[in-house]
Design a protein around this motif. Structure first.
Motif, PDB file in Angstrom:
ATOM      1  N   HIS A   1      -6.192  -2.288   7.447  1.00  0.00           N
ATOM      2  CA  HIS A   1      -5.397  -1.751   8.555  1.00  0.00           C
ATOM      3  C   HIS A   1      -4.166  -2.629   8.803  1.00  0.00           C
ATOM      4  O   HIS A   1      -3.061  -2.119   9.001  1.00  0.00           O
ATOM      5  N   GLU A   2      -4.355  -3.937   8.761  1.00  0.00           N
ATOM      6  CA  GLU A   2      -3.233  -4.858   8.967  1.00  0.00           C
ATOM      7  C   GLU A   2      -2.179  -4.707   7.876  1.00  0.00           C
ATOM      8  O   GLU A   2      -0.977  -4.728   8.160  1.00  0.00           O
TER       9      GLU A   2
ATOM     10  N   GLU B   1      -0.230  -1.431   8.337  1.00  0.00           N
ATOM     11  CA  GLU B   1       0.621  -1.539   9.523  1.00  0.00           C
ATOM     12  C   GLU B   1       1.818  -2.444   9.244  1.00  0.00           C
ATOM     13  O   GLU B   1       2.956  -2.140   9.601  1.00  0.00           O
TER      14      GLU B   1
ATOM     15  N   HIS C   1      -6.921   3.549   6.030  1.00  0.00           N
ATOM     16  CA  HIS C   1      -5.830   4.312   6.631  1.00  0.00           C
ATOM     17  C   HIS C   1      -6.369   5.522   7.392  1.00  0.00           C
ATOM     18  O   HIS C   1      -5.694   6.075   8.255  1.00  0.00           O
TER      19      HIS C   1
END
Length: 486
Positions: A69-70, A73, A478
């Protein structure tokens, strides 16, 4: 092998394949220790203090959802990650594992001299020196720019401190990285001039083992089904993977994975054909291609392509969802046609153009299943008696590198012309293929609502000072969306 008097002295070059995504963390000082090993002792006795991280993460590790996720992003979203690295962020991909280790175990990370993949680790042992990660295996890390064939500098800096020096630069898959370590010369009587060629991942190595060219597609039918093949114009997306081709220097390969394979087919066989393959095949042969417009989606387990929950979904010719089809023949044909329609549709979406198929795996022995495969794709299907295509690919690549000596003018395909021939199993029925052309758009339409959105749920503990994530094995992060519960 030594006890059986294997002729190690005659071996001119060695390469191989390693399970993709797994990583090995060499402790500071390991390079010198590797150089100085005692040939009178097994490596296992001498390597106990070579590694800073004792348990290497492998492809089954799904603990890095937060890091995925990091990454997405930070880098501008899942499609941006895929456009550069060939795949959206996956938990098993190495850069996410490295970031997690650097955060959760900073002492061990700082004590790391070099990070290898399984493939480059094996090559390093054989060469007696740290060997770079080849382009093919580096493509499965979420780190390398697959077009520039270099580490992406932004992801490199984001992932962990001083990472560039710990990884070294990625290298061409055909690189002769050195001569064999004196340890193997002294202990096993290898020729000291034996060349070590860069190793690659198991999936890229299978492209070499099957001697695939652009237009060729390998379809492995096993517990999970896999489709892969070379291509020159990749189209990375949120499904499947794009890797660098290990035998065509400017080429790529695409790969699709299906979690539901032979176990799902066996479940339908057990339900509608009394567990008998002969009866299953008779039902398949008795039913018409296109299945009178009936389309089935069979997910015994969580599916990867498409991302979907477990469940069996059957649509009749009018698009109405059915509990099951009216005949055993229709139910049997639907599970076979549905899988191959999915492969045909999704492979085209990522840029693959199939002119012939090479079938492997247990179900490749079933001519009735191969006929449906051929009819859906509209191309002939070939089979080969040689197992272990990834291992064979290592031998083929070693031969190519040894003969070419790094000269790209001597192509892999040219050298492999003398390889063992494949046998054509079936030709397509083009009238049947026309029926599948009609079904393809309906298939895509029915597939869309089956996509399942996994949610990342942050649940506050009693003191509301911390929370934990519900994570799912092998699910790209994602697809997770945030939801806080009071």
């Amino acid at each position: 092998m030594k006890e059986k008097n294997a002729p190690f002295k005659k071996i001119k070059a060695i390469s191989g394949s390693g399970q993709q995504h797994g990583s090995v963390y060499w402790k500071k000082g390991a390079f010198d220790k590797l150089k100085q090993v005692d040939s009178s002792k097994p490596l296992t006795e001498q390597s106990q203090d070579w590694f800073s991280v004792k348990n290497s993460p492998i492809w089954m590790d799904s603990s890095t959802t937060l890091e995925c996720h990091e990454l997405e992003e930070f880098f501008g979203g899942p499609q941006r990650v895929a456009d550069v690295t060939g795949s959206i962020a996956y938990e098993r991909f190495t850069i996410n594992q490295i970031r997690k280790i650097s955060k959760d175990h900073p002492v061990e990370y700082n004590d790391t001299e070099r990070i290898s993949l399984v493939s480059s680790f094996m090559a390093s042992l054989l060469a007696g020196s740290f060997v770079g990660i080849d382009f093919g295996d580096a493509s499965g890390m979420n780190l390398m720019d697959i077009r520039k064939r270099k580490w992406d500098s932004k992801i490199l800096e984001w992932a962990a401190p001083d990472l560039a020096s710990k990884l070294g630069d990625p290298i061409a898959s055909s690189t002769i990285v050195g001569k064999i370590h004196r340890y193997f010369v002294e202990r096993y009587d290898f020729d000291p001039q034996c060349e070590i060629v860069a190793w690659t991942g198991d999936n890229p190595s299978s492209v070499a083992g099957l001697r695939l060219r652009e237009g060729d597609t390998a379809l492995s039918l096993g517990t999970s089904d896999t489709l892969f093949g070379p291509l020159s114009s990749p189209h990375p997306s949120d499904e499947g993977h794009i890797f660098c081709d290990p035998v065509h220097p400017q080429g790529y390969m695409a790969l699709l994975c299906y979690k539901n394979g032979s176990l799902t087919r066996e479940d339908i066989r057990n339900t509608y054909a009394d567990g008998d393959w002969a009866r299953f095949n008779s039902y398949l042969e008795a039913s018409k291609p296109g299945n009178l417009g009936n389309i089935g989606f069979y997910f015994k387990e969580f599916e990867i392509t498409p991302k979907a929950q477990p469940g069996y979904h059957r649509f009749d010719v009018d698009g109405t969802l059915q509990e099951e089809f009216p005949s055993k023949e229709s139910n049997v044909r639907a599970v076979i046609e549905g899988q191959f329609l999915s492969m045909w549709v999704h492979s085209r979406d990522i840029g693959m153009k199939t002119h012939r198929i090479f079938a492997t795996g247990g179900a490749s022995n079933n001519r009735h299943i191969l006929q449906v495969m051929s009819d859906v794709f509209g191309v002939p299907v070939f089979v080969h008696s040689q197992p272990n295509s990834a291992c064979l690919g290592g031998a083929y690549r070693a031969l190519h590198a040894h003969i070419a000596h790094g000269n790209d003018a001597t192509s892999f395909d040219e050298i492999m012309q003398r390889g063992a021939p494949f046998t054509k199993a079936v030709d397509p029925n083009m009238d049947a293929h026309a029926e599948y052309n009609k079904l393809a758009e309906r298939y895509k339409k029915h597939e869309v609502p089956l996509h399942f959105v996994f949610k990342k749920i942050s649940i506050w503990l009693v003191d509301k000072s911390s929370f934990f994530f519900l994570c799912f094995h092998s699910i790209p992060c994602h697809a997770l969306t945030g939801l806080n519960l009071p």
